[in-house]
Each structure stands twice: as structure tokens, then as C-alpha cells.
Design an enzyme around this catalytic site. Structure first.
Site, PDB file in Angstrom:
ATOM      1  N   ARG A  79       0.577   3.912 -12.786  1.00  0.00           N
ATOM      2  CA  ARG A  79       1.091   2.487 -12.040  1.00  0.00           C
ATOM      3  C   ARG A  79       0.116   2.303 -10.808  1.00  0.00           C
ATOM      4  NH1 ARG A  79       5.461   1.262  -7.638  1.00  0.00           N
ATOM      5  NH2 ARG A  79       5.282  -1.125  -7.674  1.00  0.00           N
ATOM      6  N   HIS A 123       1.565  -6.174  -4.874  1.00  0.00           N
ATOM      7  CA  HIS A 123       2.202  -5.369  -3.965  1.00  0.00           C
ATOM      8  C   HIS A 123       1.760  -5.758  -2.463  1.00  0.00           C
ATOM      9  CE1 HIS A 123       3.409  -0.789  -4.195  1.00  0.00           C
ATOM     10  NE2 HIS A 123       3.404  -1.067  -2.783  1.00  0.00           N
ATOM     11  N   GLU A 168       8.959  -4.543  -4.711  1.00  0.00           N
ATOM     12  CA  GLU A 168       9.706  -4.454  -3.360  1.00  0.00           C
ATOM     13  C   GLU A 168      10.066  -5.586  -2.843  1.00  0.00           C
ATOM     14  OE1 GLU A 168       8.982  -1.049  -0.821  1.00  0.00           O
ATOM     15  OE2 GLU A 168       9.601   0.411  -2.363  1.00  0.00           O
ATOM     16  N   ASN A 289      12.572   1.768  -7.273  1.00  0.00           N
ATOM     17  CA  ASN A 289      11.702   2.614  -6.442  1.00  0.00           C
ATOM     18  C   ASN A 289      12.607   3.092  -5.315  1.00  0.00           C
ATOM     19  OD1 ASN A 289       9.544   1.514  -7.358  1.00  0.00           O
ATOM     20  ND2 ASN A 289       8.798   0.588  -5.248  1.00  0.00           N
ATOM     21  N   TYR A 291      13.658   5.852  -2.131  1.00  0.00           N
ATOM     22  CA  TYR A 291      13.422   7.126  -1.177  1.00  0.00           C
ATOM     23  C   TYR A 291      14.592   7.798  -0.462  1.00  0.00           C
ATOM     24  CZ  TYR A 291       8.700   5.844  -1.928  1.00  0.00           C
ATOM     25  OH  TYR A 291       7.562   5.296  -2.671  1.00  0.00           O
ATOM     26  N   GLU A 363       8.830   4.376  -8.090  1.00  0.00           N
ATOM     27  CA  GLU A 363       8.245   5.184  -7.205  1.00  0.00           C
ATOM     28  C   GLU A 363       9.338   6.167  -6.622  1.00  0.00           C
ATOM     29  OE1 GLU A 363       6.774   2.955  -3.512  1.00  0.00           O
ATOM     30  OE2 GLU A 363       5.772   1.515  -4.784  1.00  0.00           O
TER      31      GLU A 363
HETATM   32  C1  GBH Z   1       7.422   1.830  -0.784  1.00  0.00           C
HETATM   33  O1  GBH Z   1       8.136   1.321   0.421  1.00  0.00           O
HETATM   34  C2  GBH Z   1       5.955   1.112  -0.885  1.00  0.00           C
HETATM   35  O2  GBH Z   1       6.322   0.356  -2.228  1.00  0.00           O
HETATM   36  C3  GBH Z   1       4.752   1.823  -0.775  1.00  0.00           C
HETATM   37  O3  GBH Z   1       3.681   0.888  -1.048  1.00  0.00           O
HETATM   38  C4  GBH Z   1       4.812   2.877   0.184  1.00  0.00           C
HETATM   39  O4  GBH Z   1       3.663   3.538   0.493  1.00  0.00           O
HETATM   40  C5  GBH Z   1       5.999   3.892  -0.197  1.00  0.00           C
HETATM   41  O5  GBH Z   1       7.083   3.229  -0.501  1.00  0.00           O
HETATM   42  C6  GBH Z   1       6.098   4.883   0.895  1.00  0.00           C
HETATM   43  O6  GBH Z   1       6.515   4.093   2.220  1.00  0.00           O
HETATM   44  O7  GBH Z   1      14.229   4.810   7.723  1.00  0.00           O
HETATM   45  O8  GBH Z   1      15.360   6.422   6.643  1.00  0.00           O
HETATM   46  O9  GBH Z   1      16.061   4.333   6.663  1.00  0.00           O
HETATM   47  C7  GBH Z   1       9.196   1.945   0.710  1.00  0.00           C
HETATM   48  C8  GBH Z   1       9.895   1.161   1.973  1.00  0.00           C
HETATM   49  C9  GBH Z   1      10.978   3.264   2.409  1.00  0.00           C
HETATM   50  C10 GBH Z   1      11.480   1.016   3.357  1.00  0.00           C
HETATM   51  C11 GBH Z   1      12.486   3.482   3.021  1.00  0.00           C
HETATM   52  C12 GBH Z   1      12.958   1.621   3.882  1.00  0.00           C
HETATM   53  C13 GBH Z   1      13.984   3.249   4.611  1.00  0.00           C
HETATM   54  C14 GBH Z   1      14.078   4.630   5.241  1.00  0.00           C
HETATM   55  N1  GBH Z   1      11.000   1.868   2.427  1.00  0.00           N
HETATM   56  N2  GBH Z   1      12.749   2.958   4.203  1.00  0.00           N
HETATM   57  S1  GBH Z   1      14.959   5.023   6.416  1.00  0.00           S
END
Ligand code: GBH
Length: 450
Positions: A79, A123, A168, A289, A291, A363
Site C-alpha cells: 500500500r 494521503h 483517514e 486503520n 492505532y 494500517e
Molecule cells: C496514520 O495516522 C497515518 O495514516 C499515517 O500517515 C501515519 O504516519 C501513521 O498513522 C502514524 O501516525 O494520542 O493515544 O489518543 C494515524 C493518526 C493516530 C491520530 C492515533 C490519533 C490517537 C492516539 N492517529 N491518534 S492517542
């Protein structure tokens, strides 16, 4: 207690993700026009240490080496994103031949290495000329985006087997236009809501334009995470519910159900009902995606507690993200909670039922800044993938997983300070060195194919 060895079925598809501005560099070469991220990086104080994507991983010139790294890693699919200002320098009009040629070279070398290309159309690197005309606050950008999709399908549909429209949309809306921590750096607060609608409409129009141009197997890459209330108090529960609607369902409901969460459609511009029928054009799959979960409470007015990814929020919001304690953290400060990954997938299944198409994880990954000895990244991936395996065993149809990211790269407003790669990049020499996690991921892929 020793954990079972981790392996997936032979049909599960393994990938890695990147994006154009984060790795390509060569921002003034090959006829590329400026993007909002070039502009934003040039403004003092916007990006940590004044870092920019001008060189990044120099992938524009080193793509062949990066494809070889992926071939040795054994991934099925890669990707990446097209840089809109490389394809159309001002975001409109005829395509830039050198830009198309670059992606031809990349796609052809991927195919020659046995890797399927899975590009994202957008993106976050909006052509600056379009931003100057209002960017994503303007409905006109949806027509520009449909034209751009038509160009891409015309050139690449014969060789690209998997497509995704927008990465996103929530992050561009909130960080780019509502709070200003990302390009284009605007602080519109709730006035940024049309940016959500225009991205969603652009998504729907692009799905239709791609299909009309012969492309198939199309999805979106949307960021989702559980929102947990900071306490059981009605105030915290209400604040968390509002936040949940804003960051999750405002983006997924229109695409999957053809409607906005209650009341939110009224804040949107244009013929909303008509637009929703375009936005909900059926997808072949939905890309998620993920995290970390977010803890949200009612506002306390204490600026220290009101931060997301280190980006300060404006005063007067009806909710407040809070630090989530009691879990290990990545070096970016994000909590490591594999159960929350399972939770968001189950919530999708419950919320959308039969209207949920197959899912790809487009992601997932973490910032661990330990160089090549990145055991903590292995621990993170192991935990999240075990959670994913359980969810699949419980009958949620997840077809593949794209780790973020192949390479250490430009991490937006955090510059080069946060390293998400399976491969270490020395930004002085551009030397690539596979980390322990690269070898671990390769073994996982090999085991899963047996
Ligand atoms: C992605 O964004 C992007 O698509 C990518 O480009 C980027 O490099 C990658 O992730 C890594 O950042 O502060 O614990 O509440 C993710 C963006 C990540 C935004 C998690 C909100 C909340 C974490 N998001 N974040 S927290």
C-alpha cells in the site's frame, strides 16, 4: 504459559503501507507541484525541528531498493499513495507525464517482484493551488478529485488489482482544518465539518470514476478506534459519545449506511441526501486503520489534559481527550491495547451487520525509536495480530493486514522523531537496515503460508 505460535491461514494477505509525502522526497522534481504539506513545513514552528518532506526517504530515486526489501520480506501486497501534485501539479488539467512515469516504474517493479500494488489516491498532500481555492472546504474539489481518479484509472487499471480512495478523512478534517496541527494548518473548529462531507463525497465520486475507468476491488482507508468514557458519570459518557460520533461514525456511517449519525447531516453543505447516495456507493472492501483507543471526558478546562498527539486543542470544546493510563506506551505516547483492536472490529460487525463488506486492516503499527533492536515493536505487533486472529476466529471477515510502515519516515508534525518502520533509515546516508521486526514479520508470513 507459552503462547501458541502465531500464524494465519494461507489465504490471508500480508502487506506493508507507506504514503507519498512521507517517503518520496524529490518535491520539486519531475514536474511535481507544491502540496499543502510543502507549504506547512516551510512555516516556522509547525513541524518539530523544522523537518520537511523535501528529501524524506528519497524513495522517488530509491524505489527499486525498497521494492527489493519488500520482495525479501515476502509481502503479497504494498500500500502506497499517489502524490496528487505529482500527477496534476496544480490539481487540475492534464496529467504530468513524468509523474505518471514514476508510478509506472514503481508499479512495474512491484509486479516483477510478485507484489500486488494497492495505491491510495489521496494521503493528505493536497495540491497547493487547490488549497488556495478553498481546499477541502470547497465543494469544487470533489470534481477535481473525480477527474484525478479518472486519470489514474486510465493509466493504471490494467495493472493495479486493489485501490483505495482516501486515507483517514477524520485526521485531515480534525488535525488539518479544525485544530490546525497538520496541513493546511487551519483552526476552524466545528466550521470544519464541510471538510468531512467533501472528502466523503470525493471518495464516492472517485469510486464511481475508478469503476468507470475499468478499475475494481476498491475500498477506503479510514481510521477507527474505540472511544472510552473517562468515568461512568453522565457528563463523561455524553462527551465520549459525541466524540465517538465525530471521529468514528461521521466517517463510517455515510459510507456503509448512506446516512450521517443523528443530527450531523444538518451541519453539512449541499444536497446532502443526494450526496449520501454517492458516498454510499458499495465498496468491495472496507479498510480500517487502527492505532490506539481514546479516553474522553467532559471538559475540565485544564489545558494540560486536553491534548491529542501533542497537538493542543482549542478551548470551549464539549469533550476532552484524556491520557489513558495503565497500559504500556509506544514512544509516541500511544497506549498499547490489543483488546481495543478486537473491540473496534466487533463494534463494526455489530453496527453494520450484513452491510459490512470484507475488511482489510490498511494500517497498524507503532513508533519505537530503538533502532534495529526493536523487540518492543515485535511485542506490539504480536499482541495486535493475536487479537486480530481471535476476531477472525469469531467470524469477522478480515482478509489482510498492512503493517505501518515499511520504512522509518516523515511522521507529519513530529518530523523524523518517531520511527514506525520495519526497516531503519539513516537520514544522513539514506542507508536502509532491516530491523529485528522485519525478520519477525517475514517469519510470520512464511509460517502462515504453510
Ligand atoms: C496514520 O495516522 C497515518 O495514516 C499515517 O500517515 C501515519 O504516519 C501513521 O498513522 C502514524 O501516525 O494520542 O493515544 O489518543 C494515524 C493518526 C493516530 C491520530 C492515533 C490519533 C490517537 C492516539 N492517529 N491518534 S492517542
Amino acid at each position: 504459559m507459552t503462547a501458541e505460535p502465531l500464524a494465519f491461514g494461507p489465504d490471508f494477505r500480508w502487506g506493508v503501507s507507506t504514503s507519498a509525502y512521507q517517503i518520496e522526497g524529490a518535491v520539486t522534481e519531475g514536474g511535481r507541484g507544491p502540496s499543502t504539506w510543502d507549504t506547512f513545513c516551510a512555516e516556522p514552528g509547525r513541524v518539530l525541528d523544522g523537518d520537511t518532506g523535501a528529501v524524506a526517504c528519497d524513495h522517488y530515486y530509491r524505489y527499486a531498493e525498497d521494492v527489493a526489501l519488500m520482495r525479501d520480506l515476502g509481502v503479497d501486497v504494498y500500500r502506497f499513495s499517489f502524490s496528487w501534485p505529482r500527477i496534476q501539479p496544480s490539481g487540475a488539467g492534464p496529467a504530468n507525464a513524468a509523474g505518471l512515469d514514476f508510478y509506472d516504474r514503481l508499479i512495474d517493479s512491484l509486479l516483477a517482484a510478485g507484489i500486488q500494488p494497492a495505491p491510495t489516491l489521496f494521503h493528505w498532500d493536497t495540491p497547493q493551488a487547490l488549497e488556495d481555492a478553498g481546499g477541502w472546504t470547497s465543494r469544487d474539489i470533489t470534481s477535481r478529485f473525480a477527474d484525478y481518479a479518472t486519470i489514474l484509472a486510465g493509466r493504471f487499471a490494467d495493472r493495479v488489482p486493489m485501490w483505495m480512495t482516501i486515507n483517514e478523512p477524520v485526521v485531515l478534517t480534525l488535525l488539518g482544518y479544525a485544530v490546525g496541527g497538520h496541513a493546511p494548518g487551519r483552526s476552524l473548529g466545528f466550521e470544519a465539518l464541510p471538510v468531512a462531507h467533501h472528502q466523503l463525497l470525493a471518495h464516492g465520486r472517485a469510486v464511481q470514476a475508478l469503476r468507470a475507468g475499468g478499475a475494481s476491488n476498491i475500498g477506503i482507508a479510514s481510521n477507527h478506534a474505540p472511544t472510552w468514557p473517562a468515568s461512568d458519570s453522565p457528563e463523561d459518557v455524553e462527551a465520549a459519545g459525541l466524540y465517538d460520533n465525530l471521529v468514528n461514525w461521521l466517517f463510517a456511517d455515510p459510507v456503509l449506511l448512506g446516512e450521517y449519525p443523528s443530527g450531523m447531516g444538518e451541519a453539512m453543505p449541499g444536497p446532502v441526501a443526494e450526496d449520501l447516495s454517492v458516498i454510499s456507493t458499495p465498496l468491495d472492501w472496507f479498510g480500517l486503520n487502527h492505532y490506539a483507543p481514546v479516553l474522553v471526558g467532559a471538559p475540565t478546562g485544564d489545558p494540560d489534559t486536553a491534548a491529542t498527539d501533542g497537538i493542543p486543542l482549542p478551548p470551549g470544546l464539549p469533550f476532552e481527550p484524556r491520557p489513558l493510563e495503565g497500559y504500556p506506551k509506544t514512544d509516541f505516547g500511544w497506549p498499547v491495547v490489543p483488546d481495543a483492536f478486537a473491540e473496534i472490529l466487533r463494534t463494526f460487525k455489530t453496527r453494520y451487520g450484513d452491510r459490512l463488506p470484507p475488511i482489510y486492516i490498511t494500517e497498524n503499527g507503532c513508533a519505537i525509536n530503538d533502532g534495529v533492536d526493536d523487540q518492543r515493536r515485535i511485542d506490539y505487533l504480536d499482541g495486535y495480530l493475536r487479537a486480530l486472529k481471535q476476531v477472525i476466529a469469531d467470524d469477522i471477515d478480515v482478509r489482510g493486514y498492512f503493517q505501518w510502515s515499511l520504512l522509518d519516515n516523515f511522521e507529519w508534525s513530529a518530523g523524523y522523531s518517531q520511527r514506525f518502520g520495519l526497516v531503519h533509515v539513516d537520514y544522513k546516508t539514506q542507508q536502509r537496515t532491516p530491523k529485528a521486526s522485519y525478520h519477525w514479520y517475514r517469519d510470520l508470513i512464511t509460517q502462515s503460508r504453510k
